[in-house]
Design a protein around this motif. Sequence first.
Motif, PDB file in Angstrom:
ATOM      1  N   THR A 189       0.804  -1.298   0.053  1.00 21.61           N
ATOM      2  CA  THR A 189       0.064  -0.063   0.070  1.00 21.61           C
ATOM      3  C   THR A 189       0.822   1.239  -0.083  1.00 21.61           C
ATOM      4  O   THR A 189       0.431   2.372   0.386  1.00 21.61           O
ATOM      5  CB  THR A 189      -0.987  -0.150   1.222  1.00 21.61           C
ATOM      6  OG1 THR A 189      -0.084  -0.018   2.332  1.00 21.61           O
ATOM      7  CG2 THR A 189      -1.844  -1.083   1.215  1.00 21.61           C
ATOM      8  N   THR A 225      -7.462   7.184   4.159  1.00 17.69           N
ATOM      9  CA  THR A 225      -7.590   5.847   4.073  1.00 17.69           C
ATOM     10  C   THR A 225      -9.022   5.645   5.101  1.00 17.69           C
ATOM     11  O   THR A 225      -9.009   6.303   6.163  1.00 17.69           O
ATOM     12  CB  THR A 225      -6.594   4.541   4.440  1.00 17.69           C
ATOM     13  OG1 THR A 225      -6.443   5.078   5.983  1.00 17.69           O
ATOM     14  CG2 THR A 225      -5.501   5.009   3.765  1.00 17.69           C
ATOM     15  N   ALA A 228     -11.476  -1.188   5.994  1.00 15.88           N
ATOM     16  CA  ALA A 228     -12.036  -2.164   5.240  1.00 15.88           C
ATOM     17  C   ALA A 228     -12.239  -3.478   6.365  1.00 15.88           C
ATOM     18  O   ALA A 228     -11.934  -3.214   7.373  1.00 15.88           O
ATOM     19  CB  ALA A 228     -11.657  -2.356   3.810  1.00 15.88           C
ATOM     20  N   HIS A 231      -8.154  -4.447   6.250  1.00 18.67           N
ATOM     21  CA  HIS A 231      -7.031  -3.734   5.804  1.00 18.67           C
ATOM     22  C   HIS A 231      -7.537  -2.310   5.731  1.00 18.67           C
ATOM     23  O   HIS A 231      -8.716  -1.965   5.754  1.00 18.67           O
ATOM     24  CB  HIS A 231      -6.623  -4.215   4.446  1.00 18.67           C
ATOM     25  CG  HIS A 231      -7.592  -4.020   3.358  1.00 18.67           C
ATOM     26  ND1 HIS A 231      -8.596  -5.066   3.256  1.00 18.67           N
ATOM     27  CD2 HIS A 231      -7.683  -2.987   2.554  1.00 18.67           C
ATOM     28  CE1 HIS A 231      -9.351  -4.780   2.044  1.00 18.67           C
ATOM     29  NE2 HIS A 231      -8.823  -3.487   1.708  1.00 18.67           N
ATOM     30  N   GLU A 233      -8.249   0.844   3.586  1.00 20.70           N
ATOM     31  CA  GLU A 233      -8.687   1.142   1.918  1.00 20.70           C
ATOM     32  C   GLU A 233      -8.547   2.395   1.733  1.00 20.70           C
ATOM     33  O   GLU A 233      -9.199   3.548   2.318  1.00 20.70           O
ATOM     34  CB  GLU A 233     -10.119   0.749   1.867  1.00 20.70           C
ATOM     35  CG  GLU A 233     -10.679   1.105   0.442  1.00 20.70           C
ATOM     36  CD  GLU A 233     -12.160   0.972   0.400  1.00 20.70           C
ATOM     37  OE1 GLU A 233     -12.682   1.107  -0.563  1.00 20.70           O
ATOM     38  OE2 GLU A 233     -12.853   0.433   1.332  1.00 20.70           O
TER      39      GLU A 233
END
Length: 397
Positions: A189, A225, A228, A231, A233
Amino acid sequence: MSQLCMDPLKTCKSFSNFQASNPQFLVLPKLRFKPKNFSFACQSLMSGQNQSQKVVSLDALMDDGRKKEIFRVVEGSLLNCLSETNLQLTVPGIKSKIRGKVRDVYDSGEYLVLVTTDRQSAFDRILASIPFKGQVLNETSLWWFDRTQHITSNAVVAAPDRNVTIARKCSVFPVEFVVRGYVTGSTDTSLWTVYQNGIRKYCGNVLPDGMVKNQKLPQNILTPTTKAADHDEPVTPEEIVKRGLMTQEDFEEVNKRALSLFEYGQHVAADHGLILVDTKYEFGKSLDGSILLIDEVHTPDSSRYWISQSYAERFQNGLEPENVDKEFLRLWFKNHCNPYEDEVLPEAPKDLVCELAWRYISLYEMITNSEFQIPSSEEPVHERISRNVTSSLSSLK
């Protein structure tokens, strides 16, 4: 939105349990520490007088007598780490406990009591306890909270102990405000990975062609972010508003504050011989509608720092920037076991634990440009915290 959580990056998930059973909003007293002359400090930092900037050499940092001094203290504190806390058993008025990866969060009714432990986490589990790590993280955040009130109000009410922050309860925006100044990173990421994959529009930002790893961006960017299933997102500003995560007005205000905090942090870091590369912020809202900075600010766990003196030369030669890296302990476990699947992990070597403790302390001293104060070892840490929290909560009634 969730209840206030001041856990380090990636550890705030534990607080979702707390929010479900504590929907109330409470507005608490103002900050209990003395504000500084922020306007003067900001003008000084923005004036561009680089002649006062501190020059930091990584080689000198790692070899000086200060390291030997700290190592002696750390070795003597290995058996007195703050690995677990149980204030619900020792502090009157504590109602419940949520155990995070690093922080233990207690509900005292009107307030949240956040205890930063010495736990070192990776691979979604605890690897070791690192002497003084909790104090480093807590005091680094408090140092920045104190110095950024000219940019934004925050949730801090009191700091009764080196490892403890007492904070307001508020609703938390379900968005992490990640601010970046450089194209870097190695995870799936990270901005550099995203850039290498050919993406040129990311979280609403247009990235220019032709950039290389560790290059400074034309301007600082926000890459928010949201959580989710398992993780973080990435989301665009438009998606944040469309999905009802924040109103347009709130997003614009928090966006402005996050970028201002990062710019200010970069100036302070530069004066201390460091580059603030990227970081994340979290914000919440009190019952009266005030937007508050929560969680942590510019700590070694939430932020990436490089040594500024050698950055330009190393970048030109295609070398990674110098930093006081903490990844070596994680790599040791990866090389000696399967940290994702093994039921029992090997014990971390003493020398690596001491080295990591030193690196946390050295980062604190570089970031704050002040000497880390080693607490007295005469009183057990948990007893000291219980006594200080009891006294503070009593005075706040």
